[in-house]
Design an enzyme around this catalytic site. Sequence first.
Site, PDB file in Angstrom:
ATOM      1  CG  ASP A 218      48.969   3.279  23.650  1.00  0.00           C
ATOM      2  OD1 ASP A 218      49.191   2.645  22.296  1.00  0.00           O
ATOM      3  OD2 ASP A 218      49.767   4.521  23.321  1.00  0.00           O
TER       4      ASP A 218
ATOM      5  CD  GLU B 188      43.598   6.981  30.236  1.00  0.00           C
ATOM      6  OE1 GLU B 188      43.009   6.022  29.596  1.00  0.00           O
ATOM      7  OE2 GLU B 188      44.065   7.696  29.905  1.00  0.00           O
TER       8      GLU B 188
ATOM      9  CE1 TYR C 114      46.413  12.539  25.416  1.00  0.00           C
ATOM     10  CE2 TYR C 114      45.128  10.830  26.548  1.00  0.00           C
ATOM     11  CZ  TYR C 114      45.722  11.466  25.679  1.00  0.00           C
ATOM     12  OH  TYR C 114      47.527  10.925  26.399  1.00  0.00           O
TER      13      TYR C 114
ATOM     14  CD  GLU D 249      47.157  10.518  29.595  1.00  0.00           C
ATOM     15  OE1 GLU D 249      46.927   9.948  29.288  1.00  0.00           O
ATOM     16  OE2 GLU D 249      47.791   9.781  30.553  1.00  0.00           O
TER      17      GLU D 249
END
Length: 666
Positions: free
Chosen positions: A206, A456, A509, A545
């Site tokens: 991303d 990731e 998230y 994160e």
Amino acid sequence: MALSLFSAILGLYILHVSLALIILNKDVSTSRGMLYPRDSETREVRSLDGMWNFVPSDETNPTQGIRDQWYKDDLNKVREVIGMPVPASYNDITTEQSLRDHVGTVWYDRKFFVPRSWAKDQRVWLRFGSVHYEAFVWVNGELAVKHEMGHLPFEAEVTHLLKYGSENRITVMCDNALIQTTVPQGKISEVANDNGVSIVQSYSFDFFNYAGIHRSVHLYTTPKTFIEEVEINTDLANDNSLGYVYYTISVNGSAANEADNALYARVQLYNREGEQVANATSDAKLSGMLQVEKVKPWWPYLMHPDPGYLYELEIELHAANEELLDVYRLNVGIRTLSWTNTTFNINGKPVYFRGFGRHEDADVRGKGLDYALLTRDFNLLRWIGANAYRTSHYPYSEESMQFADRHGIMIIDECPSVDTENYNQALLGKHKSSLEQLIHRDRNHPSVVMWSIANEPRTQQMNADTYFQFVATFTRSLDSTRPITAAIAVPSSEDKAARYLDIVSFNRYNAWYSNPGRLDMITKRVIDEATAWHKKCNKPVIMSEYGADTLEGLHLQPSYVWSEEYQTDLFSRHFKAFDALRRQKWFIGEFVWNFADFKTAQTYTRVAGNKKGVFTRARQPKAVAHLLRKRYFALGREMDQCSFPDDLFTYIAEPSESGKHDSTDL
């Protein structure tokens, strides 16, 4: 008969697939040299930064320039060129959509002079800080070097290719194509458009695949026999009052290969005031130790009143007859690292990481090196009270590592492996090579306290176990003085890689990608997931994160996704979880995603990029930055007894002695 034939074919197919899944732990080539270019009594450095000529290849014919030998003459004789700044990403410099989204090769060239004096008794080297992704470099029409791996330096000796006292030409072909065996991975496909087909680059990570000559280009000289490698390790003793600097030097050149010409090094260490605090003469192996009395250790920001203390190490290479051959200087921070299954310590003191994931990203210049931007970013890091960041998701510039050394900002140094999947032999080799180059480049930086071997990765997939065992073991073989981590996004119940790490980092998230809008579904989930990781691995845990996209200037009350109020509320719910976890001792850090807004590929889930920044892309604070600043300084005061900045709290009111107010207070 038919069944037997089918069984045989099926057996051969299974055997073929099984063999394809076998991953072997093969050696990779090691890099040499690459000391950062520095002037000295024996060396001269010249920058080739500035305006270069530039031309993109046709996307459907990326190898035409090779076939037609564009490197044999000036580019402006084969195509119309435009001016392109170096260093910079080429994508956002012009107003052309085709260049912004270009897939494949582009070409650069420029002219430069080499003085006649450089032809005498010395060697000349050409060094690139980074070209993304793959580079071929010609000097005066002759291939000088090729390199695969963005974000990392490469160099070549060009002594024999140059015209001294005359004009020279350098030509660079850069290829930004990413495939399943590059690091990072991507895919190239042909997609029908209104006029035929388009070459489309796709990738799962991303951030925008910026390309070009991203960092500085240097010509530099060395003597014929010169200092090629320096490796530094440090230690502390006597309650951090006594310091040790261990050095190993490697040389290159004719004298190094002559048995009757023994080389030695005189090594001197100077403090910040320029006073010599230690000196030594090396043994025949060009290694040794310096002892520093009343040492000033390198401390992270806010852990000590004088963070980021650096000494200067001066190395003089001598021949047996005391002839001075070469001089090289580098900064040294004296500190120790240690870790257990619950703590990470620097200089014997437990560390709690409070920082960011970041990107090298800015308007117009993309990932191009920019000293003004670096200076602003490190001012903001200190303003907000951060003590660390992760180089997500690739190595950052050497200059940024030097800034981190001086400012006392700890670095989790990450290789370019992001969203890694489809594990195979070729990918493993390049993954290991990226780590070898990274560790070779950054091993002497005191700011680098941890290696991150991936971001990731799809660690639930087949072969992930073997693959990451090989990667982790290889990383430790290169440097056992720092712990290894990786930012993992799969659930702990599915992961196959964390067992090989020293410190577990996880990305999640809550109330954004999971249960968006539900601020009441954050705190317990963060506590539960961090606890699950520690129970499974019995290692320290970091949340590497968390965050939420936020449109600057959007205010909604009650808070609502994308508003500045929502980002602030989401952070606050995470803080509550972190404070509960800190009481468990094994939870050692919190990293916001992200430091600043950054550009991504075009998608309906992104409005001109990823907006999870605490700062805007122009490096101005969103509302949450002020909340985060109060937290980071509060943690610094609690853990390290740092003082608060004078402007941390805005004056509101001073209560009267009774705690009540009336009209006389007005």
